[in-house]
Design a protein around this motif. Structure first.
Motif, PDB file in Angstrom:
ATOM      1  N   ARG A  49     -24.574  27.911  11.509  1.00 41.59           N
ATOM      2  CA  ARG A  49     -25.367  26.583  10.989  1.00 41.59           C
ATOM      3  C   ARG A  49     -26.800  26.452  11.490  1.00 41.59           C
ATOM      4  NH1 ARG A  49     -19.874  22.869  11.012  1.00 41.59           N
ATOM      5  NH2 ARG A  49     -18.411  24.468   9.916  1.00 41.59           N
ATOM      6  N   CYS A  50     -27.227  26.756  12.587  1.00 37.15           N
ATOM      7  CA  CYS A  50     -28.531  26.524  13.064  1.00 37.15           C
ATOM      8  C   CYS A  50     -28.868  27.587  14.062  1.00 37.15           C
ATOM      9  CB  CYS A  50     -28.610  25.017  13.526  1.00 37.15           C
ATOM     10  SG  CYS A  50     -30.418  24.622  13.967  1.00 37.15           S
ATOM     11  N   LYS A 202     -23.468  18.727  10.326  1.00 40.08           N
ATOM     12  CA  LYS A 202     -23.656  18.506   9.114  1.00 40.08           C
ATOM     13  C   LYS A 202     -23.125  19.424   7.844  1.00 40.08           C
ATOM     14  CE  LYS A 202     -26.157  14.561   9.632  1.00 40.08           C
ATOM     15  NZ  LYS A 202     -26.342  14.738  11.055  1.00 40.08           N
ATOM     16  N   SER A 203     -22.657  19.110   6.825  1.00 40.08           N
ATOM     17  CA  SER A 203     -22.303  20.179   5.912  1.00 40.08           C
ATOM     18  C   SER A 203     -23.204  21.320   5.847  1.00 40.08           C
ATOM     19  CB  SER A 203     -22.058  19.191   4.365  1.00 40.08           C
ATOM     20  OG  SER A 203     -21.769  20.452   3.577  1.00 40.08           O
ATOM     21  N   PRO A 204     -22.705  22.470   6.007  1.00 40.81           N
ATOM     22  CA  PRO A 204     -23.614  23.809   6.125  1.00 40.81           C
ATOM     23  C   PRO A 204     -24.103  23.818   4.588  1.00 40.81           C
ATOM     24  CG  PRO A 204     -21.348  24.136   6.249  1.00 40.81           C
ATOM     25  CD  PRO A 204     -21.427  22.744   6.535  1.00 40.81           C
ATOM     26  N   HIS A 205     -23.553  23.622   3.411  1.00 41.06           N
ATOM     27  CA  HIS A 205     -23.952  23.850   2.279  1.00 41.06           C
ATOM     28  C   HIS A 205     -25.070  22.997   1.887  1.00 41.06           C
ATOM     29  CE1 HIS A 205     -20.007  25.920   2.087  1.00 41.06           C
ATOM     30  NE2 HIS A 205     -20.834  26.854   1.135  1.00 41.06           N
ATOM     31  N   ALA A 206     -24.921  21.897   2.187  1.00 47.21           N
ATOM     32  CA  ALA A 206     -25.935  20.676   2.133  1.00 47.21           C
ATOM     33  C   ALA A 206     -27.381  21.055   2.906  1.00 47.21           C
ATOM     34  CB  ALA A 206     -25.458  19.343   2.337  1.00 47.21           C
ATOM     35  N   PRO A 240     -15.748  20.246  -1.717  1.00 47.90           N
ATOM     36  CA  PRO A 240     -15.123  19.921  -0.512  1.00 47.90           C
ATOM     37  C   PRO A 240     -15.809  19.480   0.755  1.00 47.90           C
ATOM     38  CG  PRO A 240     -13.954  21.876  -1.491  1.00 47.90           C
ATOM     39  CD  PRO A 240     -15.291  21.574  -2.312  1.00 47.90           C
ATOM     40  N   ASN A 241     -16.949  20.313   1.111  1.00 43.32           N
ATOM     41  CA  ASN A 241     -17.654  19.776   2.251  1.00 43.32           C
ATOM     42  C   ASN A 241     -18.267  18.424   2.038  1.00 43.32           C
ATOM     43  OD1 ASN A 241     -17.079  21.955   3.719  1.00 43.32           O
ATOM     44  ND2 ASN A 241     -18.848  23.104   3.627  1.00 43.32           N
ATOM     45  N   MET A 242     -18.566  18.094   0.974  1.00 45.44           N
ATOM     46  CA  MET A 242     -19.384  16.809   0.634  1.00 45.44           C
ATOM     47  C   MET A 242     -18.246  15.786   0.680  1.00 45.44           C
ATOM     48  SD  MET A 242     -19.475  14.466  -2.333  1.00 45.44           S
ATOM     49  CE  MET A 242     -20.169  12.893  -2.009  1.00 45.44           C
ATOM     50  N   ALA A 254     -15.418  13.257  13.862  1.00 46.62           N
ATOM     51  CA  ALA A 254     -16.304  14.578  13.570  1.00 46.62           C
ATOM     52  C   ALA A 254     -15.732  15.119  12.449  1.00 46.62           C
ATOM     53  CB  ALA A 254     -16.165  15.536  14.765  1.00 46.62           C
ATOM     54  N   ALA A 255     -16.622  15.953  11.330  1.00 44.96           N
ATOM     55  CA  ALA A 255     -16.351  16.450  10.101  1.00 44.96           C
ATOM     56  C   ALA A 255     -15.784  17.998  10.504  1.00 44.96           C
ATOM     57  CB  ALA A 255     -17.254  16.377   9.086  1.00 44.96           C
ATOM     58  N   VAL A 256     -14.872  18.563   9.557  1.00 42.07           N
ATOM     59  CA  VAL A 256     -14.607  19.884   9.739  1.00 42.07           C
ATOM     60  C   VAL A 256     -14.833  20.595   8.393  1.00 42.07           C
ATOM     61  CG1 VAL A 256     -12.599  21.477  10.049  1.00 42.07           C
ATOM     62  CG2 VAL A 256     -12.589  19.151  11.319  1.00 42.07           C
ATOM     63  N   PHE A 257     -15.634  21.259   8.418  1.00 44.38           N
ATOM     64  CA  PHE A 257     -16.418  21.816   7.306  1.00 44.38           C
ATOM     65  C   PHE A 257     -15.920  23.443   7.024  1.00 44.38           C
ATOM     66  CE2 PHE A 257     -19.889  19.108   8.524  1.00 44.38           C
ATOM     67  CZ  PHE A 257     -19.746  17.981   7.380  1.00 44.38           C
ATOM     68  N   VAL A 258     -15.763  23.842   5.761  1.00 50.25           N
ATOM     69  CA  VAL A 258     -15.774  25.247   5.451  1.00 50.25           C
ATOM     70  C   VAL A 258     -17.052  25.905   5.339  1.00 50.25           C
ATOM     71  CG1 VAL A 258     -14.670  26.761   3.563  1.00 50.25           C
ATOM     72  CG2 VAL A 258     -13.677  24.684   4.103  1.00 50.25           C
ATOM     73  N   ASP A 259     -17.082  26.948   6.029  1.00 52.93           N
ATOM     74  CA  ASP A 259     -18.442  27.795   6.183  1.00 52.93           C
ATOM     75  C   ASP A 259     -18.868  28.654   4.713  1.00 52.93           C
ATOM     76  OD1 ASP A 259     -19.184  26.876   8.537  1.00 52.93           O
ATOM     77  OD2 ASP A 259     -17.783  28.213   9.629  1.00 52.93           O
TER      78      ASP A 259
END
Length: 259
Positions: A49-50, A202-206, A240-242, A254-259
């Motif tokens: 993600r970074c 943060k949301s990786p898609h955003a 979903p990530n949003m 803490a958020a748990v995102f789908v990559d």
């Protein structure tokens, strides 16, 4: 790990380091190839993600290894990739074109090609004593590693011309003033990793959508940018990530995102 570049991924952050310490990470043909390969490998990873880009030893990158170049190694490749870059441009432009943000942690010197590679990062954090130079004219060369399409969005035209024409050194304070550096930190790598952790949360898609918008901002006309903003928002809103980001913020977790 390779001879000249290492990449370690932890907690969705890729820690990429130039490791040709004995030559202050100067660029020879092998270094060009390995930086390009590191970029290409990261481009396909959805779990990253970074990226934090730095140099080990006394410097970020001292620029071209002139002894290597004089011996016949140019580092160039005749073919252009799908971004329009040949290899020496790819090692700069490729960081800008990666889907995830890239933070450069810079210390010691960033001269010539090293300065251009640094410029390819989204964000650049420098140590107080760092020395910079757009060094190519000192060697009778012109900057040709994708610096110009990046610098036009960072610095005034007349300032860029002066630095290119003279090849003079300048310090971190001047680099910050002109816009080449985002900020100065006593430990730029630690500061970059701390910032990367914030971005990676943060949301990786955003974040990827935001990077695409940032990349397009100084190239597209306003109408095209308006359309692109809408398209990027449609791609993430209600997904979903949003929804996870909202739920995590509301629940103070803490958020748990789908990559």
């Amino acid at each position: 790990m390779t001879d000249r570049v290492s990449t370690t991924v932890t907690g969705h952050i890729a820690d990429v380091r130039l490791t040709r310490v004995d030559k202050m990470n100067a660029l020879d043909p092998a270094m060009f190839r390995e930086i390009g390969a590191a970029i290409d490998a990261l481009a396909t990873r959805t779990d990253v993600r970074c990226v934090v880009l730095s140099g080990e030893g006394k410097a970020f990158c001292a620029g071209l290894d002139m002894a290597s170049m004089a011996a016949g190694g140019s580092g160039t490749a005749p073919d252009r990739n799908d971004q329009g870059s040949i290899l020496p441009q790819h090692v700069t432009w490729g960081w800008r074109q990666l889907p995830m943000p890239v933070i450069a942690a810079v210390h010691g010197v960033a001269f010539g090609g090293g300065f251009q590679i640094m410029s390819g990062a989204d964000i650049r954090i420098a140590a107080p004593g760092t020395r910079f130079a757009i060094r190519e004219s000192y060697w009778g060369l012109v900057p040709d590693m994708a610096g110009f399409p990046i610098w036009r969005g960072l610095v005034r035209d007349d300032v860029l011309r002066e630095l290119v024409y003279t090849a003079r050194e300048f310090d971190a304070d001047e680099a910050l003033h002109h816009g080449f550096v985002t900020r100065i930190a006593d430990d730029p790598h630690a500061a970059a990793m701390e910032l990367a952790a914030v971005i990676a949360a943060k949301s990786p898609h955003a974040i990827r959508g935001a990077k695409r918008l940032c990349n397009a901002a100084h190239d597209l006309d306003p109408r095209a940018m308006l359309e692109m903003e809408t398209a990027e928002q449609i791609a993430v809103i209600g997904k979903p990530n949003m929804m996870e980001q909202v739920a995590a913020n509301m629940g103070k977790r803490a958020a748990v995102f789908v990559d």
